[in-house]
Design an enzyme around this catalytic site. Structure first.
Site, short mmCIF file in Angstrom:
data_model
loop_
_atom_site.label_atom_id
_atom_site.label_comp_id
_atom_site.label_asym_id
_atom_site.label_seq_id
_atom_site.Cartn_x
_atom_site.Cartn_y
_atom_site.Cartn_z
N CYS A 91 37.80 40.98 31.34
CA CYS A 91 39.24 40.74 31.22
C CYS A 91 39.70 40.54 29.78
CB CYS A 91 39.65 39.53 32.06
SG CYS A 91 39.36 39.75 33.82
N HIS A 357 47.70 42.40 36.22
CA HIS A 357 46.61 42.26 35.25
C HIS A 357 45.78 43.54 35.24
CE1 HIS A 357 43.16 40.85 33.15
NE2 HIS A 357 42.57 40.16 34.10
N CYS A 387 40.66 34.01 30.11
CA CYS A 387 39.34 33.77 30.68
C CYS A 387 38.67 35.12 30.92
CB CYS A 387 39.43 32.98 31.98
SG CYS A 387 40.44 33.77 33.27
#
Length: 401
Positions: A91, A357, A387
């Site tokens: 991510c 996302h 994160c």
């Protein structure tokens, strides 16, 4: 060491990451091409001056396999001298691409680099590339668990209730809808068009203007069965025996949305920008990445931010606006709790719960989001943090110039 300056940041709208989404018909490479051409056309950029194109992409298989950065640069019509590299820090990939480019520039190894990221989650499903991080042997030996279970663990350890995460999610939706209607993403967002030049999508598709607290509270926990019936809660209790049970409170409504999208950021030395007639928007003050506890996993933004602040010789009070990627509602809630910062300066235009996302692109998108917000509010300094799967965190501090 030199300094890396940000001259612009653009992104596609985020499309719903499923077959009914507006961007499902668009190849992931064409999402990158859209962003690259937008930078080139906006400044009539001589692409022979671009030394590298760095793209983050998480699920590097199928249409996102090989080196999508190089493929996109060539399809976008960039000069062949512009090289390409694709990287994966889960991510944090889009932000890592910016760090990679900024590091090359600061070290004097390059003068102008385009960085960014892409993820077409409708065409290349998350996890379809497999990998050691996700197999059962790794989970039991290392103790890793799926991120949704880790999010519920984080919420339980930090004392967040279902009401807390749902209220946060509703605020994200409200802020995102307001930002879209007010045109606050207008500088960064560039439309995706088909081969005939017709617009396919020109605004974020995922936000829910009809979201209510009642609707959010009616959703079932998404990771309860995974944790309780598949035995993954047992793995977490090996590390956190003080917990009698994990409260499974994250749902599809208070977790990040699955979407498609791409972003591109133009970085260079101040001197190269001046030579090309470009005006810098900001400079990179510091960048940091850390490894963290792999079961809790999602607490990484906290140590990453501490490291970035230390490198910049700053305190959290020196930051005007903060973007914490809303992978799950517990992540920004834990961040605000740890640093004692108000939600008034965090994710002021909503976040991934409302907007989605697109894994490999999100970090680069958030850089543009915070720059736009700083300019709209005539503020100076922004922090972006996320994160990362496997127990990592990443953070960037930027300052307007």
């Amino acid at each position: 060491m030199g300094e890396a300056y940000i001259f612009d940041a653009v992104r596609t709208p985020r499309g719903k990451g499923k077959q009914s989404g507006a961007l499902y018909t668009v190849r992931p490479v064409d999402l990158v091409v859209t962003a690259l051409r937008a930078l080139q056309e906006r400044y009539q950029l001589d692409t022979s001056e671009v030394e590298d194109v760095v793209m983050g992409c998480v699920t590097q298989t199928g249409e996102q396999g090989s080196c999508i950065a190089r493929a996109a640069a060539l399809e976008a019509g960039f000069h062949q001298i512009a090289a390409g590299v694709t990287l994966n820090r889960f991510c944090g990939s889009g932000m890592e691409a910016v760090h990679y480019a900024a590091g090359q520039i600061a070290a004097g190894f390059a003068d102008l680099v385009v960085a960014g990221g892409v993820e077409s989650m409708s065409r290349v499903p998350m996890g379809s590339d497999g990998g050691a991080m996700w197999d059962a042997v790794n989970q039991w030996r290392v103790g890793t668990v799926p991120q949704g279970v880790a999010a519920d663990l984080l919420a339980t350890l930090r004392g967040f209730s279902r009401g807390d995460v749902d209220h946060f999610a509703l605020t994200s939706q409200q802020r995102a809808v307001e930002a879209i209607e007010a045109g606050r993403f207008r500088r960064s967002v560039v439309p995706v068009r088909d081969q005939n030049g017709e617009v396919i999508l020109d605004r974020d598709e995922f936000p829910r203007p009809d979201a209510t607290l009642e609707g959010l509270s009616a959703l079932r926990p998404a990771f309860k069965m995974m944790g309780e019936q598949f035995g993954l809660d047992t793995i977490t209790k090996r590390k956190y025996p003080q917990l009698d049970r994990i409260n499974h409170i994250h749902t599809a409504g208070n977790s990040s949305g699955i979407v498609d999208g791409a972003a591109a950021v133009l970085l260079a030395t101040k001197e190269k920008g001046e030579a090309l007639g470009l005006k810098p928007r900001a400079r990179i003050r510091s960048a940091a990445v850390v490894g963290d506890e792999p079961i809790l996993m999602l607490d990484g933004p906290i140590p990453a931010t501490k490291k970035a602040l230390k490198k910049a010789r700053m305190e959290i009070q020196d930051i005007d606006l903060i973007e914490v990627n809303e992978a799950f509602a517990a992540v920004p809630l834990a961040f605000m709790q740890a640093f004692g910062v108000s939600h008034d300066i965090v994710n002021v235009n909503g976040g991934a719960i409302a907007l989605g996302h697109p894994l490999g692109a999100t970090g680069a998108m958030l850089l543009g989001t915070v720059l736009d917000a700083l300019e709209d509010r005539d503020l100076s300094t922004g922090l972006i943090t996320a994160c990362i799967a496997g127990g990592m965190g990443i953070a960037t501090i930027v300052e307007r110039v």
